[in-house]
Design a protein around this motif. Sequence first.
Motif, mmCIF file in Angstrom:
data_model
loop_
_atom_site.group_PDB
_atom_site.id
_atom_site.type_symbol
_atom_site.label_atom_id
_atom_site.label_comp_id
_atom_site.label_asym_id
_atom_site.label_seq_id
_atom_site.Cartn_x
_atom_site.Cartn_y
_atom_site.Cartn_z
ATOM 1 N N LEU A 93 0.834 -1.209 0.000
ATOM 2 C CA LEU A 93 0.000 0.000 0.000
ATOM 3 C C LEU A 93 0.865 1.255 0.000
ATOM 4 N N MET A 94 1.945 1.205 0.767
ATOM 5 C CA MET A 94 2.816 2.379 0.857
ATOM 6 C C MET A 94 3.522 2.655 -0.471
ATOM 7 N N LEU A 95 3.984 1.597 -1.144
ATOM 8 C CA LEU A 95 4.667 1.803 -2.430
ATOM 9 C C LEU A 95 3.687 2.293 -3.490
ATOM 10 N N ALA A 96 2.445 1.807 -3.440
ATOM 11 C CA ALA A 96 1.419 2.308 -4.364
ATOM 12 C C ALA A 96 1.167 3.789 -4.092
ATOM 13 N N ALA A 97 1.175 4.166 -2.813
ATOM 14 C CA ALA A 97 0.976 5.568 -2.440
ATOM 15 C C ALA A 97 2.138 6.420 -2.960
ATOM 16 N N ILE A 98 3.359 5.919 -2.784
ATOM 17 C CA ILE A 98 4.545 6.647 -3.258
ATOM 18 C C ILE A 98 4.472 6.837 -4.776
ATOM 19 N N ASP A 99 4.027 5.791 -5.474
ATOM 20 C CA ASP A 99 3.942 5.863 -6.940
ATOM 21 C C ASP A 99 2.884 6.856 -7.414
ATOM 22 N N GLU A 100 1.973 7.218 -6.511
ATOM 23 C CA GLU A 100 0.916 8.170 -6.864
ATOM 24 C C GLU A 100 1.420 9.615 -6.773
ATOM 25 N N VAL A 101 2.570 9.812 -6.141
ATOM 26 C CA VAL A 101 3.092 11.164 -5.902
ATOM 27 C C VAL A 101 4.298 11.412 -6.817
ATOM 28 N N PRO A 102 4.105 12.153 -7.903
ATOM 29 C CA PRO A 102 5.202 12.355 -8.864
ATOM 30 C C PRO A 102 6.477 12.896 -8.209
ATOM 31 N N GLU A 112 11.656 2.931 0.052
ATOM 32 C CA GLU A 112 11.350 1.492 0.127
ATOM 33 C C GLU A 112 12.276 0.810 1.132
ATOM 34 N N ARG A 113 13.544 1.180 1.099
ATOM 35 C CA ARG A 113 14.497 0.564 2.031
ATOM 36 C C ARG A 113 14.269 1.072 3.455
ATOM 37 N N PHE A 114 14.117 2.379 3.591
ATOM 38 C CA PHE A 114 13.950 2.971 4.922
ATOM 39 C C PHE A 114 12.685 2.443 5.616
ATOM 40 N N LEU A 115 11.549 2.526 4.907
ATOM 41 C CA LEU A 115 10.282 2.088 5.506
ATOM 42 C C LEU A 115 10.228 0.572 5.624
ATOM 43 N N GLY A 116 10.814 -0.117 4.630
ATOM 44 C CA GLY A 116 10.820 -1.585 4.661
ATOM 45 C C GLY A 116 11.585 -2.127 5.854
ATOM 46 N N ASP A 117 12.689 -1.472 6.201
ATOM 47 C CA ASP A 117 13.474 -1.916 7.366
ATOM 48 C C ASP A 117 12.659 -1.759 8.651
ATOM 49 N N ILE A 118 11.963 -0.632 8.784
ATOM 50 C CA ILE A 118 11.147 -0.438 9.988
ATOM 51 C C ILE A 118 9.993 -1.443 10.003
ATOM 52 N N ALA A 119 9.366 -1.635 8.843
ATOM 53 C CA ALA A 119 8.243 -2.585 8.764
ATOM 54 C C ALA A 119 8.687 -3.983 9.186
ATOM 55 N N THR A 120 9.880 -4.390 8.756
ATOM 56 C CA THR A 120 10.395 -5.712 9.142
ATOM 57 C C THR A 120 10.640 -5.777 10.647
ATOM 58 N N PHE A 121 11.169 -4.693 11.197
ATOM 59 C CA PHE A 121 11.450 -4.606 12.629
ATOM 60 C C PHE A 121 10.159 -4.700 13.455
ATOM 61 N N LEU A 122 9.024 -4.324 12.829
ATOM 62 C CA LEU A 122 7.747 -4.324 13.552
ATOM 63 C C LEU A 122 7.013 -5.666 13.494
ATOM 64 N N ILE A 123 7.556 -6.637 12.760
ATOM 65 C CA ILE A 123 6.932 -7.968 12.731
ATOM 66 C C ILE A 123 6.960 -8.525 14.160
ATOM 67 N N ASN A 124 5.789 -8.927 14.637
ATOM 68 C CA ASN A 124 5.695 -9.345 16.046
ATOM 69 C C ASN A 124 4.988 -10.694 16.229
#
Length: 125
Positions: A93-102, A112-124
């Motif tokens: 969803l986040m990458l689709a949102a990013i792709d919507e913003v020229p 993708e790397r910055f948010l992806g790293d945090i998202a992975t860290f949040l797996i619980n």
Amino acid sequence: MSDAELPVHDLLGGEVITAIVAAFYRRVPQDPLLGPMYPPHDLAGAEHRLRSFLIYRFGGPPDYLAERGHPRLRMRHNPFVIDQTARDRWMQLMLAAIDEVPAAAGLRDYLERFLGDIATFLINR
Ligand code: HEM
């Protein structure tokens, strides 16, 4: 990536972040997996929290800290079941949102790397 390498010039003002986060929260309620996790009557509040966190995290005004205190993201996500599937959906969803913003095109790989790293860290789970 160290903070010194953050693309602050593009992210500091917050306009790109604001547009991305708005596009993300337009998608959230329609998503069968993520939609039910978010507070249906406070999506605007959730949008505000993510936006102000990211602006603070990228070196902009620290309004998030004043309003919410230390982020403690793992603790704050503990009530939500975040497995690999939920993590991947959030990023989708986040990458689709990013792709919507020229204006975010040049930042896509970094985000993708910055948010992806945090998202992975949040797996619980
Ligand atoms: C991995 C998948 C993720 C899921 C399923 C998820 C889910 C949620 C949910 C349901 C909330 C509560 C909404 C609210 O009322 O504020 C929330 C809050 C929040 N999330 Fe996530 N999230 C994920 C990843 C991330 C990532 C990658 C970040 C940061 C880059 C993040 C940052 C935040 C912040 C700052 C809040 C508000 C915390 C607070 O001040 O209470 N989340 N998240």
